[in-house]
Design an enzyme around this catalytic site. Structure first.
Site, PDB file in Angstrom:
ATOM      1  N   VAL A 289       0.872  -1.176   0.000  1.00  9.94           N
ATOM      2  CA  VAL A 289       0.000   0.000   0.000  1.00  9.94           C
ATOM      3  C   VAL A 289       0.907   1.223   0.000  1.00  9.94           C
ATOM      4  O   VAL A 289       1.797   1.340   0.855  1.00  9.94           O
ATOM      5  CB  VAL A 289      -0.913   0.001   1.252  1.00  9.94           C
ATOM      6  CG1 VAL A 289      -1.766   1.249   1.306  1.00  9.94           C
ATOM      7  CG2 VAL A 289      -1.772  -1.252   1.289  1.00  9.94           C
ATOM      8  N   CYS A 290       0.722   2.114  -0.953  1.00  7.70           N
ATOM      9  CA  CYS A 290       1.558   3.319  -1.040  1.00  7.70           C
ATOM     10  C   CYS A 290       1.404   4.152   0.231  1.00  7.70           C
ATOM     11  O   CYS A 290       0.299   4.578   0.571  1.00  7.70           O
ATOM     12  CB  CYS A 290       1.174   4.142  -2.259  1.00  7.70           C
ATOM     13  SG  CYS A 290       2.129   5.668  -2.396  1.00  7.70           S
ATOM     14  N   VAL A 291       2.506   4.376   0.918  1.00  5.60           N
ATOM     15  CA  VAL A 291       2.460   5.065   2.203  1.00  5.60           C
ATOM     16  C   VAL A 291       1.978   6.509   2.057  1.00  5.60           C
ATOM     17  O   VAL A 291       1.186   6.983   2.871  1.00  5.60           O
ATOM     18  CB  VAL A 291       3.817   4.982   2.940  1.00  5.60           C
ATOM     19  CG1 VAL A 291       4.908   5.727   2.204  1.00  5.60           C
ATOM     20  CG2 VAL A 291       3.690   5.448   4.378  1.00  5.60           C
TER      21      VAL A 291
ATOM     22  N   ALA B 231      -1.705   6.474   1.398  1.00  2.06           N
ATOM     23  CA  ALA B 231      -2.403   6.007   2.594  1.00  2.06           C
ATOM     24  C   ALA B 231      -2.483   7.103   3.654  1.00  2.06           C
ATOM     25  O   ALA B 231      -3.543   7.337   4.239  1.00  2.06           O
ATOM     26  CB  ALA B 231      -1.702   4.776   3.150  1.00  2.06           C
TER      27      ALA B 231
END
Length: 130
Positions: A76-78, A81
């Site tokens: 999940v792209c930080v 997110a």
């Protein structure tokens, strides 16, 4: 064939369901998924706090089950997110927030993970987005 799959759309979007069905077909066809990457509103597919109405398909739960069943690398792209309030325990502590949404098997990491996956895959297939 090795596939990297990127999902940019939220759980309620048709492209999220299509991405999951495509990923299932990839593995059923004997191919490999080297990474699933959730970006932009796609990060909501990793959010444990999403409550899906009873008359709708619970895509976040289906994604979780799929990732766990096949022991896939699900990133999940930080940055995406954080922008959307989807924080794991490390990021929640870092920013002094109490909400912790994604739990394993999801991993928060940077956009470089998508680039790396694209470089090592035979095909990068993207779903959703503008």
């Amino acid at each position: 064939m090795k596939f990297a799959i990127a999902l940019f759309s939220p759980p309620h979007a048709p492209s999220s369901r299509r991405a999951l069905r495509f990923a299932e077909a990839v593995l059923a066809g004997g191919h490999e998924i080297n990474r699933l990457f959730f970006y932009r509103d796609g990060v909501y597919n990793a959010a444990d706090s999403i409550v899906t109405p009873q008359d709708e398909s619970d895509l976040p739960a289906q994604w979780r089950a799929f990732v766990e069943r096949h022991a896939l690398d699900a990133v999940v792209c930080v940055a995406a997110a954080l922008r959307r309030g989807v924080l794991d325990s490390r990021e929640a502590q870092r920013y002094g927030r109490v909400a912790v949404v994604p739990t394993p098997p999801w991993e928060l990491s940077g956009l470089g993970q998508l680039h790396e996956a694209a470089q090592s895959a035979d095909r990068l297939v993207c779903f959703g987005g503008d």
